[in-house]
Design an enzyme around this catalytic site. Structure first.
Site, PDB file in Angstrom:
ATOM      1  N   HIS A 322     -31.203 -36.335 -36.720  1.00 46.46           N
ATOM      2  CA  HIS A 322     -32.211 -36.319 -35.651  1.00 46.46           C
ATOM      3  C   HIS A 322     -31.740 -35.601 -34.388  1.00 46.46           C
ATOM      4  CE1 HIS A 322     -33.878 -39.347 -38.326  1.00 46.46           C
ATOM      5  NE2 HIS A 322     -35.020 -39.220 -37.692  1.00 46.46           N
ATOM      6  N   ARG A 324     -31.024 -34.023 -31.143  1.00 44.98           N
ATOM      7  CA  ARG A 324     -31.199 -34.344 -29.718  1.00 44.98           C
ATOM      8  C   ARG A 324     -32.338 -35.319 -29.458  1.00 44.98           C
ATOM      9  NH1 ARG A 324     -28.959 -30.768 -26.145  1.00 44.98           N
ATOM     10  NH2 ARG A 324     -30.443 -31.487 -24.589  1.00 44.98           N
ATOM     11  N   ASN A 325     -33.134 -35.637 -30.506  1.00 49.16           N
ATOM     12  CA  ASN A 325     -34.372 -36.372 -30.242  1.00 49.16           C
ATOM     13  C   ASN A 325     -34.546 -37.646 -31.066  1.00 49.16           C
ATOM     14  OD1 ASN A 325     -35.848 -34.677 -28.218  1.00 49.16           O
ATOM     15  ND2 ASN A 325     -35.388 -33.128 -29.776  1.00 49.16           N
ATOM     16  N   LYS A 496     -10.187 -30.657 -57.712  1.00 50.72           N
ATOM     17  CA  LYS A 496      -8.974 -29.887 -57.435  1.00 50.72           C
ATOM     18  C   LYS A 496      -8.444 -30.410 -56.108  1.00 50.72           C
ATOM     19  CE  LYS A 496      -7.026 -25.398 -56.624  1.00 50.72           C
ATOM     20  NZ  LYS A 496      -7.189 -24.337 -55.647  1.00 50.72           N
ATOM     21  N   GLY A 584      -2.118 -16.720 -55.280  1.00 46.02           N
ATOM     22  CA  GLY A 584      -1.174 -15.624 -55.074  1.00 46.02           C
ATOM     23  C   GLY A 584      -1.295 -14.492 -56.076  1.00 46.02           C
ATOM     24  N   ASN A 605      -8.806 -16.300 -56.938  1.00 44.45           N
ATOM     25  CA  ASN A 605      -9.951 -16.130 -56.041  1.00 44.45           C
ATOM     26  C   ASN A 605      -9.839 -14.820 -55.240  1.00 44.45           C
ATOM     27  OD1 ASN A 605     -12.264 -16.646 -54.576  1.00 44.45           O
ATOM     28  ND2 ASN A 605     -11.171 -17.788 -53.012  1.00 44.45           N
ATOM     29  N   SER A 606      -8.860 -14.779 -54.321  1.00 43.11           N
ATOM     30  CA  SER A 606      -8.811 -13.649 -53.377  1.00 43.11           C
ATOM     31  C   SER A 606      -8.753 -12.299 -54.065  1.00 43.11           C
ATOM     32  CB  SER A 606      -7.594 -13.778 -52.460  1.00 43.11           C
ATOM     33  OG  SER A 606      -7.577 -15.036 -51.865  1.00 43.11           O
TER      34      SER A 606
HETATM   35  C1  FAD Z   1     -25.123 -37.745 -25.316  1.00 45.43           C
HETATM   36  C2  FAD Z   1     -26.398 -37.901 -26.090  1.00 45.43           C
HETATM   37  C3  FAD Z   1     -27.623 -37.904 -25.424  1.00 45.43           C
HETATM   38  C4  FAD Z   1     -28.808 -38.042 -26.137  1.00 45.43           C
HETATM   39  N1  FAD Z   1     -29.994 -38.126 -25.475  1.00 45.43           N
HETATM   40  C5  FAD Z   1     -31.140 -38.312 -26.162  1.00 45.43           C
HETATM   41  C6  FAD Z   1     -32.370 -38.481 -25.480  1.00 45.43           C
HETATM   42  O1  FAD Z   1     -32.407 -38.467 -24.261  1.00 45.43           O
HETATM   43  N2  FAD Z   1     -33.498 -38.642 -26.224  1.00 45.43           N
HETATM   44  C7  FAD Z   1     -33.481 -38.667 -27.577  1.00 45.43           C
HETATM   45  O2  FAD Z   1     -34.543 -38.802 -28.184  1.00 45.43           O
HETATM   46  N3  FAD Z   1     -32.320 -38.545 -28.247  1.00 45.43           N
HETATM   47  C8  FAD Z   1     -31.160 -38.364 -27.578  1.00 45.43           C
HETATM   48  N4  FAD Z   1     -29.982 -38.224 -28.242  1.00 45.43           N
HETATM   49  C9  FAD Z   1     -29.997 -38.138 -29.709  1.00 45.43           C
HETATM   50  C10 FAD Z   1     -30.104 -39.520 -30.337  1.00 45.43           C
HETATM   51  O3  FAD Z   1     -29.235 -40.383 -29.691  1.00 45.43           O
HETATM   52  C11 FAD Z   1     -29.791 -39.450 -31.820  1.00 45.43           C
HETATM   53  O4  FAD Z   1     -30.565 -38.465 -32.457  1.00 45.43           O
HETATM   54  C12 FAD Z   1     -30.069 -40.796 -32.503  1.00 45.43           C
HETATM   55  O5  FAD Z   1     -29.484 -41.837 -31.779  1.00 45.43           O
HETATM   56  C13 FAD Z   1     -29.558 -40.799 -33.921  1.00 45.43           C
HETATM   57  O6  FAD Z   1     -29.663 -42.108 -34.411  1.00 45.43           O
HETATM   58  P1  FAD Z   1     -29.030 -42.522 -35.808  1.00 45.43           P
HETATM   59  O7  FAD Z   1     -29.404 -43.942 -36.044  1.00 45.43           O
HETATM   60  O8  FAD Z   1     -29.444 -41.510 -36.825  1.00 45.43           O
HETATM   61  O9  FAD Z   1     -27.468 -42.319 -35.617  1.00 45.43           O
HETATM   62  P2  FAD Z   1     -26.359 -43.237 -34.856  1.00 45.43           P
HETATM   63  O10 FAD Z   1     -26.947 -43.860 -33.648  1.00 45.43           O
HETATM   64  O11 FAD Z   1     -25.189 -42.380 -34.656  1.00 45.43           O
HETATM   65  O12 FAD Z   1     -26.102 -44.368 -35.884  1.00 45.43           O
HETATM   66  C14 FAD Z   1     -25.445 -44.149 -37.124  1.00 45.43           C
HETATM   67  C15 FAD Z   1     -24.878 -45.482 -37.573  1.00 45.43           C
HETATM   68  O13 FAD Z   1     -24.369 -45.350 -38.895  1.00 45.43           O
HETATM   69  C16 FAD Z   1     -23.119 -46.032 -38.958  1.00 45.43           C
HETATM   70  N5  FAD Z   1     -22.343 -45.452 -40.058  1.00 45.43           N
HETATM   71  C17 FAD Z   1     -21.771 -44.239 -40.098  1.00 45.43           C
HETATM   72  N6  FAD Z   1     -21.199 -44.050 -41.289  1.00 45.43           N
HETATM   73  C18 FAD Z   1     -21.403 -45.162 -42.012  1.00 45.43           C
HETATM   74  C19 FAD Z   1     -21.051 -45.549 -43.326  1.00 45.43           C
HETATM   75  N7  FAD Z   1     -20.366 -44.732 -44.132  1.00 45.43           N
HETATM   76  N8  FAD Z   1     -21.408 -46.778 -43.767  1.00 45.43           N
HETATM   77  C20 FAD Z   1     -22.106 -47.612 -42.955  1.00 45.43           C
HETATM   78  N9  FAD Z   1     -22.474 -47.273 -41.693  1.00 45.43           N
HETATM   79  C21 FAD Z   1     -22.137 -46.064 -41.234  1.00 45.43           C
HETATM   80  C22 FAD Z   1     -22.502 -45.796 -37.584  1.00 45.43           C
HETATM   81  O14 FAD Z   1     -21.468 -46.714 -37.304  1.00 45.43           O
HETATM   82  C23 FAD Z   1     -23.733 -45.974 -36.714  1.00 45.43           C
HETATM   83  O15 FAD Z   1     -23.913 -47.327 -36.381  1.00 45.43           O
HETATM   84  C24 FAD Z   1     -28.767 -38.136 -27.556  1.00 45.43           C
HETATM   85  C25 FAD Z   1     -27.539 -38.163 -28.210  1.00 45.43           C
HETATM   86  C26 FAD Z   1     -26.363 -38.058 -27.496  1.00 45.43           C
HETATM   87  C27 FAD Z   1     -25.043 -38.121 -28.215  1.00 45.43           C
HETATM   88  C1  DXP Z   2     -10.191 -20.978 -54.279  1.00 46.74           C
HETATM   89  C2  DXP Z   2      -8.934 -21.716 -54.374  1.00 46.74           C
HETATM   90  O1  DXP Z   2      -8.875 -22.794 -54.894  1.00 46.74           O
HETATM   91  C3  DXP Z   2      -7.750 -21.101 -53.764  1.00 46.74           C
HETATM   92  O2  DXP Z   2      -7.269 -22.001 -52.842  1.00 46.74           O
HETATM   93  C4  DXP Z   2      -6.778 -20.807 -54.845  1.00 46.74           C
HETATM   94  O3  DXP Z   2      -5.602 -21.406 -54.579  1.00 46.74           O
HETATM   95  C5  DXP Z   2      -6.717 -19.367 -55.179  1.00 46.74           C
HETATM   96  O4  DXP Z   2      -5.753 -18.650 -54.498  1.00 46.74           O
HETATM   97  P1  DXP Z   2      -5.914 -17.055 -54.355  1.00 46.74           P
HETATM   98  O5  DXP Z   2      -7.041 -16.857 -53.400  1.00 46.74           O
HETATM   99  O6  DXP Z   2      -4.595 -16.564 -53.856  1.00 46.74           O
HETATM  100  O7  DXP Z   2      -6.280 -16.535 -55.719  1.00 46.74           O
END
Ligand code: FAD
Ligand code: DXP
Length: 654
Positions: A322, A324-325, A496, A584, A605-606
């Protein structure tokens, strides 16, 4: 194993919690797994509801934001009714001052209200001298996002949503197109439907191009004489900064936007920038008491649109990205996703936000049928275009899976995706390694790469390139497994393993590699570790259950050929698992050399991707690998100190 839950939501930020409450109100049992990380975006945000002030261009995102802004008052009322809390919802309007005059045309044609230098100061006294006018967006506003989070958690608790704080979801288990369970740090959980709502961290569970965009923030306290209002009553959205006055006198100042990965903390540079910009906009701020600094991660996506709706499996739903919003978009996201879950009804607007929109066209149906449009590839003299098949019995067997080609290739460094596709086809390799991290973040040159090959024909070898520690590699390996599954290889458990802390020579860390290998083998992976040509390490890796060892010939990408021949020979002699010479190799003769030494396969690869004609070089490498293997199987003649004439010495005419 726990009892089955109806809906499991991964992530308890504003998006996850809003969906949970909505679903629960519609009568479904919901569990939220939440890692509880303090720097979640939802706690860090400024809480602006600003589709207009954010200057979103006309399109689906603006439509979605406007719909959500429209839903806001009712959504707030509902939460206030359940919890009795005040959520700081304030449709106060947003004033957007500017330092450069827009053209008269823009001022005239824009439907929002333009205020000139004098008028804007009537709306808001005390603006900085540089302000030459601005826009007034009366329908935008703000909410206290921290209060909203508190209310959502309280509502969830009151309604009976199970919120499991401290539970980190590590991986999704899938079978036949369905998610069957999730593995967490506290065990396995089963549900019917799974919703990914973990914001910036989504890419740690699924191969999605969501990445953190750090924002630093600061709050000051607005002074006010007794019985007079605070000096700022409405949001000021200036160039590169905004001031958001809460009704209790706290003034939120934001925000930096930094593409610095997971780099944490407030920094002096970030805070200095905030203060400088804020005081230019509204100079009095310079004297107000600082209350708090903080920072958080916005969940960014390449096109800045969220990811919403079904993804891959029919019981897996995305609600992330999401950016900024997300505070603004919480009500509409909850509404649309709850509808999708309960009524199986996908609102047409969701078509614009599908998670697979970053996928590109798949490669032609059969790799070997790929037309060589860009580079000519000659037929071999016998007219046979194939190089890979030796005899049906000479197969490369890795973790029980059989391959007739002994060349593995990579996907990086190619001039374009079509050339990569053609090269893979020309090499006739059957195993292609893919850098999980680069694909998941859509790194330059890797956009749509995972979808560019026909995984019905090529076996994917996800690699952990870019991981510096065992922990990172383990996490990325798990992601790789999900990526392979999502791309149709349900039973692919290959990885890998690369643990490379050294950026100069890209030499692998033997201890980190062994540690990661042990864990991954226990988790059921077929581990193919990339190692220095160290026979002892190779032995240890075989003992812990690795499927192959992959000693390097010389540093990755160096094209120095096989500098480690003596050690590789020992490894080949001692190993009971396939030995793949990796890295290599610069020329076909070196590929052949490795195979003649008795290596079971080579990874190149390379030398292919960076050749002047990659497709032709791929073909040559494929042929060289076969030639080397045939030579090895044939048994070379012994080396002698003196010449031995080729023609018989007896019966010669004198
Ligand atoms: C500085 C700032 C200013 C902003 N201002 C605005 C604004 O003014 N208006 C607006 O609309 N939006 C604003 N935003 C954007 C908005 O805050 C985000 O888009 C929104 O909060 C996203 O919500 P979310 O729930 O997707 O993510 P988050 O709030 O980041 O929540 C994600 C959650 O998932 C949890 N989590 C992560 N990984 C795992 C996992 N593997 N297992 C279990 N839990 C996990 C985290 O701990 C967290 O609790 C701003 C953002 C920032 C950073
Ligand atoms: C793509 C990959 O896994 C490389 O990290 C690999 O080690 C190949 O090396 P070269 O690019 O030297 O062929």
């Amino acid at each position: 194993m726990n009892a089955t839950n109806d809906i499991i939501i991964i992530g308890g930020g504003i998006i996850g919690m809003a969906i949970a409450v909505d679903l629960k109100l519609r009568g479904v049992s919901v569990t939220v797994c939440n890692r509880s990380f303090p720097q979640t975006a939802s706690m860090a945000a400024a809480g602006m509801l600003a589709p207009h002030a954010e200057a979103l261009p006309p399109g689906p995102l603006l439509d979605l934001c406007l719909k959500s802004r429209w839903l806001y008052p009712e959504w707030i009322r509902k939460l206030q009714d359940i919890t009795g809390l005040n959520l700081g919802y304030n449709p106060c309007g947003i004033l957007a001052p500017v330092y450069d005059l827009p053209t008269a045309d823009v001022r005239h044609n824009n439907k929002d209200q333009w205020l000139d230098k004098t008028a804007i100061r009537l709306y808001q006294p005390g603006l900085g001298d540089d302000v030459v006018g601005g826009w007034w967006y009366p329908e935008d506003g703000q909410v206290d996002n921290r209060q909203v989070m508190q209310a959502l958690r309280q509502a969830a608790q009151q309604l009976g949503v199970t919120v499991r704080d401290g539970v980190t979801v590590k991986t999704l288990q899938q079978k036949q197109g369905k998610v069957t369970s999730i593995l967490t740090n506290q065990g396995e959980l089963e549900g019917n439907t799974y919703i990914i709502a973990n914001g910036s961290w989504a890419s740690q569970i699924l191969p999605l191009p969501v990445r953190p965009m750090k924002g630093q923030m600061l709050a000051v306290k607005m002074p006010h004489p007794p019985d007079e209002p605070y000096p700022l009553q409405r949001v000021l959205y200036g160039p590169q900064t905004y001031l958001v006055p809460r009704q209790n006198g706290r003034l939120i100042i934001g925000a930096t936007s930094e593409d610095v990965g997971w780099t944490p903390h407030n920094t002096p540079q970030g805070i200095e920038m905030l203060i400088k910009r804020a005081t230019r906009l509204y100079p009095d701020v310079a004297n107000w008491e600082i209350e708090e600094f903080w920072w958080g991660y916005r969940p960014g996506t390449p096109d800045e649109l969220p990811l919403l709706g079904h993804y891959g499996c029919n019981n897996l739903i995305l609600a992330t990205g999401h950016y900024r919003n997300g505070i603004l978009l919480a009500p509409v996201t909850a509404f649309l996703i709850a509808d999708l879950v309960i009524n199986q009804k996908s609102d047409p607007i969701l078509d614009h936000f599908q998670g697979d929109r970053f996928h590109t066209q798949p490669s032609p149906p059969s790799a070997s049928m790929t037309p060589f449009n860009h580079y000519p590839v000659p037929k071999t003299t016998n007219g046979h275009n194939g190089t890979s098949s030796l005899s049906p019995t000479d197969e490369l067997v890795i973790a029980g899976r059989k391959f007739h080609s002994r060349l593995m290739t990579g996907t990086g460094k190619y001039p374009s995706i079509p050339i990569m596709q053609q090269s893979v086809a020309a090499s006739e390799c059957q195993i292609v390694t893919v850098a999980v991290r680069r694909v998941q973040t859509n790194a330059p040159g890797h956009e749509g790469l995972a979808e560019a090959l026909d995984w019905g024909k090529i076996w994917m070898l996800p690699n952990t390139a870019g991981c510096k520690t065992a922990e990172e590699a383990i996490r990325v390996a798990r992601l790789g497994r999900e990526m392979a599954k999502l791309l149709g290889q349900e039973d692919n458990n290959f990885v890998k393993l690369e643990v490379i802390p050294d950026t100069k020579y890209l030499l692998p860390d033997p201890i980190g590699t062994l540690t990661a290998a042990e864990t991954l083998v226990k988790e059921g992976f077929a581990v193919l570790p990339y190692i220095n040509a160290d026979p002892m390490l190779a032995k240890r890796l075989e003992e812990v259950g690795c499927a192959t060892v992959m000693p390097l010939g010389s540093p990755i990408g160096s094209g120095q050929g096989i500098r480690t021949q003596a050690n590789i020979e020992i490894i080949i002699e001692e190993a009971h698992i396939p030995v793949v010479v990796d890295a290599g190799i610069g020329t076909p003769s070196e590929a052949s050399q490795a195979m003649e030494m008795g290596a079971d396969a080579v990874l190149i690869n390379s030398a292919i991707a960076l050749a002047k004609n990659p497709v032709l070089m791929a073909k040559a490498m494929g042929m060289a690998t076969v030639a080397g293997r045939l030579a090895y199987l044939s048994g070379r003649i012994p080396i002698k100190d003196y010449a031995i004439a080729s023609s018989p010495l007896t019966g010669t005419v004198v």
